[in-house]
Design a protein around this motif. Sequence first.
Motif, PDB file in Angstrom:
ATOM      1  N   ARG A 139       0.692  -1.105  -0.584  1.00 46.81           N
ATOM      2  CA  ARG A 139      -0.195  -0.277   0.008  1.00 46.81           C
ATOM      3  C   ARG A 139       1.045   1.348   0.347  1.00 46.81           C
ATOM      4  O   ARG A 139       2.245   1.518   0.261  1.00 46.81           O
ATOM      5  N   THR A 140       0.189   2.652   0.145  1.00 38.61           N
ATOM      6  CA  THR A 140       1.468   3.372  -0.022  1.00 38.61           C
ATOM      7  C   THR A 140       0.858   4.681   1.630  1.00 38.61           C
ATOM      8  O   THR A 140      -0.520   4.015   2.269  1.00 38.61           O
ATOM      9  N   ALA A 141       1.653   4.603   2.110  1.00 36.28           N
ATOM     10  CA  ALA A 141       1.725   5.831   2.599  1.00 36.28           C
ATOM     11  C   ALA A 141       2.908   7.177   3.434  1.00 36.28           C
ATOM     12  O   ALA A 141       3.822   7.091   2.648  1.00 36.28           O
ATOM     13  N   LEU A 142       2.165   7.655   3.685  1.00 35.50           N
ATOM     14  CA  LEU A 142       3.099   9.318   4.010  1.00 35.50           C
ATOM     15  C   LEU A 142       3.240   9.436   5.624  1.00 35.50           C
ATOM     16  O   LEU A 142       3.017   8.756   6.833  1.00 35.50           O
ATOM     17  N   LEU A 145      18.002   2.706   5.740  1.00 33.88           N
ATOM     18  CA  LEU A 145      17.441   3.277   4.986  1.00 33.88           C
ATOM     19  C   LEU A 145      18.097   3.382   3.477  1.00 33.88           C
ATOM     20  O   LEU A 145      17.572   3.004   2.906  1.00 33.88           O
ATOM     21  N   GLU A 146      19.409   3.825   3.841  1.00 35.13           N
ATOM     22  CA  GLU A 146      20.288   3.385   2.137  1.00 35.13           C
ATOM     23  C   GLU A 146      20.638   2.281   1.728  1.00 35.13           C
ATOM     24  O   GLU A 146      20.541   1.980   0.735  1.00 35.13           O
ATOM     25  N   GLU A 147      20.993   1.429   2.854  1.00 34.05           N
ATOM     26  CA  GLU A 147      21.490   0.231   2.251  1.00 34.05           C
ATOM     27  C   GLU A 147      20.651  -0.593   1.830  1.00 34.05           C
ATOM     28  O   GLU A 147      20.726  -1.526   1.495  1.00 34.05           O
ATOM     29  N   ILE A 148      19.355  -0.541   2.410  1.00 33.28           N
ATOM     30  CA  ILE A 148      18.199  -1.342   1.999  1.00 33.28           C
ATOM     31  C   ILE A 148      17.658  -1.069   0.856  1.00 33.28           C
ATOM     32  O   ILE A 148      16.348  -1.787   0.043  1.00 33.28           O
ATOM     33  N   PHE A 149      17.193   0.578   1.161  1.00 33.60           N
ATOM     34  CA  PHE A 149      15.906   1.293   0.222  1.00 33.60           C
ATOM     35  C   PHE A 149      16.100   2.090  -0.353  1.00 33.60           C
ATOM     36  O   PHE A 149      15.508   2.407  -1.416  1.00 33.60           O
ATOM     37  N   GLY A 150      17.621   2.183  -0.107  1.00 29.58           N
ATOM     38  CA  GLY A 150      18.437   3.706  -1.395  1.00 29.58           C
ATOM     39  C   GLY A 150      17.667   4.719  -1.297  1.00 29.58           C
ATOM     40  O   GLY A 150      18.103   4.962  -2.196  1.00 29.58           O
ATOM     41  N   TYR A 151      17.169   4.926  -0.232  1.00 28.50           N
ATOM     42  CA  TYR A 151      16.416   6.509   0.412  1.00 28.50           C
ATOM     43  C   TYR A 151      17.135   6.892   0.574  1.00 28.50           C
ATOM     44  O   TYR A 151      17.610   7.034   1.734  1.00 28.50           O
ATOM     45  N   PHE A 175      10.646   3.208  -1.089  1.00 24.68           N
ATOM     46  CA  PHE A 175      10.231   4.963  -0.552  1.00 24.68           C
ATOM     47  C   PHE A 175      10.741   5.745  -2.045  1.00 24.68           C
ATOM     48  O   PHE A 175      11.445   5.710  -3.347  1.00 24.68           O
ATOM     49  N   VAL A 176       9.403   6.867  -2.662  1.00 19.84           N
ATOM     50  CA  VAL A 176       9.727   7.063  -4.159  1.00 19.84           C
ATOM     51  C   VAL A 176       9.871   8.973  -3.945  1.00 19.84           C
ATOM     52  O   VAL A 176       9.974   9.306  -5.053  1.00 19.84           O
ATOM     53  N   GLY A 177       9.368   9.101  -3.051  1.00 20.70           N
ATOM     54  CA  GLY A 177       9.301  10.543  -2.818  1.00 20.70           C
ATOM     55  C   GLY A 177       9.655  11.029  -1.543  1.00 20.70           C
ATOM     56  O   GLY A 177       9.199  10.939  -0.201  1.00 20.70           O
ATOM     57  N   LYS A 178       8.922  12.666  -1.612  1.00 25.71           N
ATOM     58  CA  LYS A 178       9.025  13.363   0.126  1.00 25.71           C
ATOM     59  C   LYS A 178       8.215  14.976  -0.248  1.00 25.71           C
ATOM     60  O   LYS A 178       7.746  15.160  -1.644  1.00 25.71           O
ATOM     61  N   LEU A 179       6.849  14.498   0.316  1.00 25.73           N
ATOM     62  CA  LEU A 179       5.881  15.254   0.564  1.00 25.73           C
ATOM     63  C   LEU A 179       6.089  16.491   0.986  1.00 25.73           C
ATOM     64  O   LEU A 179       6.006  16.657   2.624  1.00 25.73           O
ATOM     65  N   ASP A 180       5.823  17.392   0.070  1.00 26.37           N
ATOM     66  CA  ASP A 180       6.735  19.125   1.335  1.00 26.37           C
ATOM     67  C   ASP A 180       4.511  19.974   1.227  1.00 26.37           C
ATOM     68  O   ASP A 180       4.567  19.955   0.726  1.00 26.37           O
ATOM     69  N   ALA A 181       4.348  19.582   2.712  1.00 28.23           N
ATOM     70  CA  ALA A 181       2.903  20.264   2.834  1.00 28.23           C
ATOM     71  C   ALA A 181       2.796  20.861   4.380  1.00 28.23           C
ATOM     72  O   ALA A 181       3.683  20.362   5.419  1.00 28.23           O
ATOM     73  N   LYS A 182       1.715  21.486   4.620  1.00 28.75           N
ATOM     74  CA  LYS A 182       1.705  21.962   5.561  1.00 28.75           C
ATOM     75  C   LYS A 182       0.283  22.033   5.833  1.00 28.75           C
ATOM     76  O   LYS A 182      -0.600  22.951   4.867  1.00 28.75           O
ATOM     77  N   ALA A 183      -0.451  22.291   7.677  1.00 25.46           N
ATOM     78  CA  ALA A 183      -1.512  22.079   7.791  1.00 25.46           C
ATOM     79  C   ALA A 183      -1.686  23.700   8.280  1.00 25.46           C
ATOM     80  O   ALA A 183      -1.433  24.406   9.085  1.00 25.46           O
TER      81      ALA A 183
END
Length: 365
Positions: A259-262, A276-282, A310-318
């Motif tokens: 599934r997808t998660a933030l 994180l870098e070793e297993i996910f390359g992120y 991991f495919v990216g980063k979300l830059d957001a603010k509430a």
Amino acid sequence: MAHRLTREQARRIAVRAQLLSADRPAGIVETIDALTVVNIEPTAAIAPSADLILWSRLGWPYQPADLVRLVEEDRAVFEWGGFYRTMADLPLLLPEMAKRPQSREAREWLAANDVFRREVMAKLRAEGPLRPADIADTAQVSWRSSGWTDNRNTLQLLEMLVLRGDVAISSRDSGGRLFDLAERVYPTDLPVVSPEDAARERAERRLTSYGVARAKSLSQPIEPIDVGGVGEEAVIDDTAGTWRLDPEALAAVDDFVPRTALLSPFDRLVFDRKRLEEIFGYEYLLEMYKPAAKRRWGYFALPILHGDRFVGKLDAKADRKAGVLRVFAVHEDTPFDALTTEAVHREIHDLAQWLGLEVQGLREA
């Protein structure tokens, strides 16, 4: 003989162990128990870290008020060392509490302020729960630090007494933490666990929550990441050295449903940046402490997990006053295909709905 894993298998084991596959947990206590700890970092650019961590596992049924009830009324969850934990884990922490404070400086300061300590304990017994501001600073010797704790004697004493298990955090509100005697927060009929058995069980529980981890990793003063020699030895393709593996996690690796998660920047899946870098390359760095001009991804960018990558980063603010979740950017580590875009956008809308906000600034496909 060591188990041999592909990086894909290692990723799926890690994601599933952290309850981030499609098979969601049933409740808050079950989630914290499986994760072992949930970070309490209060920065609320989107939501406090604990709430983001629990929402990312449980989805829309999670409400912060339910966590508050479990902590303050049911006493099924407690706060220690900057993390929420299940009360069932308290016996495993008592041997650790007995060693606090660990630094010679802190021990000497506590001994020099024994009268102050007894006065604080007496006030809590008579009037608690209390905030630090409610307790007079009568320290015989001031706490000296190059940081923000310098001369904040009451708070420093309370922090030490919490780590020792003499005092506990009773609740939190808009004014901060309230402290009380541990005997009024923690159960008193706890089983006695030897330091050796407690250390091993904590390491085993950590490994179960990671799925696969290094025997020795980042040095953490309160909540270690190391798992030592528990589990079984494994090697992961294209990574150096050996790992420790939860064999039950390996047995279930073929059951992985994505599934997808933030995620919160303080999520345990991303906390160990080397793993994180070793297993996910992120590559990920929390940039809230950097000047705005030097940020690549944003003040409180959320890591985006899609399946076992991991495919990216979300830059957001509430922006609660305006009633919107402002999306400044969705940083794609590699260009998203249509299905990935749809899944990520759906998760952003789900986050906004859970927060009671409307999405603003997201470029819909």
